[in-house]
Write an enzyme that holds these catalytic residues in place. Structure first.
Site, PDB file in Angstrom:
ATOM      1  N   ASP A 140       1.152  -1.155   0.322  1.00  0.00           N
ATOM      2  CA  ASP A 140      -0.051  -0.320   0.008  1.00  0.00           C
ATOM      3  C   ASP A 140       0.630   0.772  -0.337  1.00  0.00           C
ATOM      4  O   ASP A 140       1.949   1.502   0.393  1.00  0.00           O
ATOM      5  CB  ASP A 140      -0.589  -0.581   1.154  1.00  0.00           C
ATOM      6  CG  ASP A 140      -1.576  -0.651   1.543  1.00  0.00           C
ATOM      7  OD1 ASP A 140      -2.247  -1.680   0.450  1.00  0.00           O
ATOM      8  OD2 ASP A 140      -2.645  -1.414   2.374  1.00  0.00           O
ATOM      9  N   ASP A 154      -6.977  -1.074  -4.838  1.00  0.00           N
ATOM     10  CA  ASP A 154      -8.041  -0.916  -3.600  1.00  0.00           C
ATOM     11  C   ASP A 154      -8.598  -0.371  -4.461  1.00  0.00           C
ATOM     12  O   ASP A 154      -9.888  -0.181  -4.573  1.00  0.00           O
ATOM     13  CB  ASP A 154      -6.475  -0.870  -2.787  1.00  0.00           C
ATOM     14  CG  ASP A 154      -6.743  -1.482  -1.720  1.00  0.00           C
ATOM     15  OD1 ASP A 154      -6.500  -2.499  -1.891  1.00  0.00           O
ATOM     16  OD2 ASP A 154      -5.289  -1.455  -1.109  1.00  0.00           O
TER      17      ASP A 154
END
Length: 189
Positions: A140, A154
């Site tokens: 991330d 995402d």
């Protein structure tokens, strides 16, 4: 009559009349492939250039590039159940592939393509990033202050899911069955 229509790729409306349409599988695959490649390339770039470095401000401290490894789901939930999220991502991908047989709608192809590309992006991390064995941590790097640290997979999943909810509330179907047949068929009735 309806089975014949399905066999030749023509849907049959309620009056027994044919409704021309083509499957949107190539569009679904193109959107999924684009989302997947964008996610993969962005993760490769941020890991090689930004990992183990301080965050890079994009919009001050409101939006930063900050590399984090996430073994759980959104917001770091369920870090101890990484294999469960791997199975969920695989299941989502398989369900979308199965639904593709009925896919005649452009909007649905885009939404499902985003969902598939995002699921495959995070699944790739879970399969190939350390520690491996279906338990890899997802990379991330998009940090929104006070919200979350996410990646492009995402964001694709979120956008696809929002579109799916919207289409469902509007009554739009995968096979366009809820749409009007057309003025020429309505006049013939």
């Amino acid at each position: 009559m309806k089975n014949f229509g399905r066999a030749v790729g023509v849907r049959i409306d309620g009056r027994g009349e044919g409704v021309r349409g083509k499957r949107r599988i190539p569009l679904l695959l193109a959107v999924a492939g684009f989302a997947y490649l964008l996610d993969l390339c962005s993760k490769l770039a941020v890991v090689s250039e930004l990992e183990n470095h301080p965050p890079v401000g994009v919009m001050g401290t409101w939006l930063e590039l900050r590399v984090m490894r996430n073994s759980g789901a959104a917001f770091g939930i369920g870090g101890a159940t990484t294999i469960l999220f791997t199975v969920i991502a695989l299941t989502v991908a398989l369900v979308i592939v199965r639904l593709a047989r009925r896919l005649y709608s452009v909007p649905w192809a885009i939404a499902l393509g985003l969902l598939l590309g995002g699921a495959l992006g995070n699944l790739t991390d879970r399969l190939f990033r350390s520690p491996g064995d279906l338990q890899g941590a997802v990379v991330d790097f998009i940090s929104v202050r006070g919200f979350s640290v996410m990646n492009l997979a995402d964001w694709a999943i979120v956008c696809g899911a929002v579109l799916i909810v919207f289409f469902s509330f509007r009554g739009w179907e995968l096979d366009n069955a809820g749409e009007e047949v057309g003025d020429e068929n309505a006049e013939a009735a």
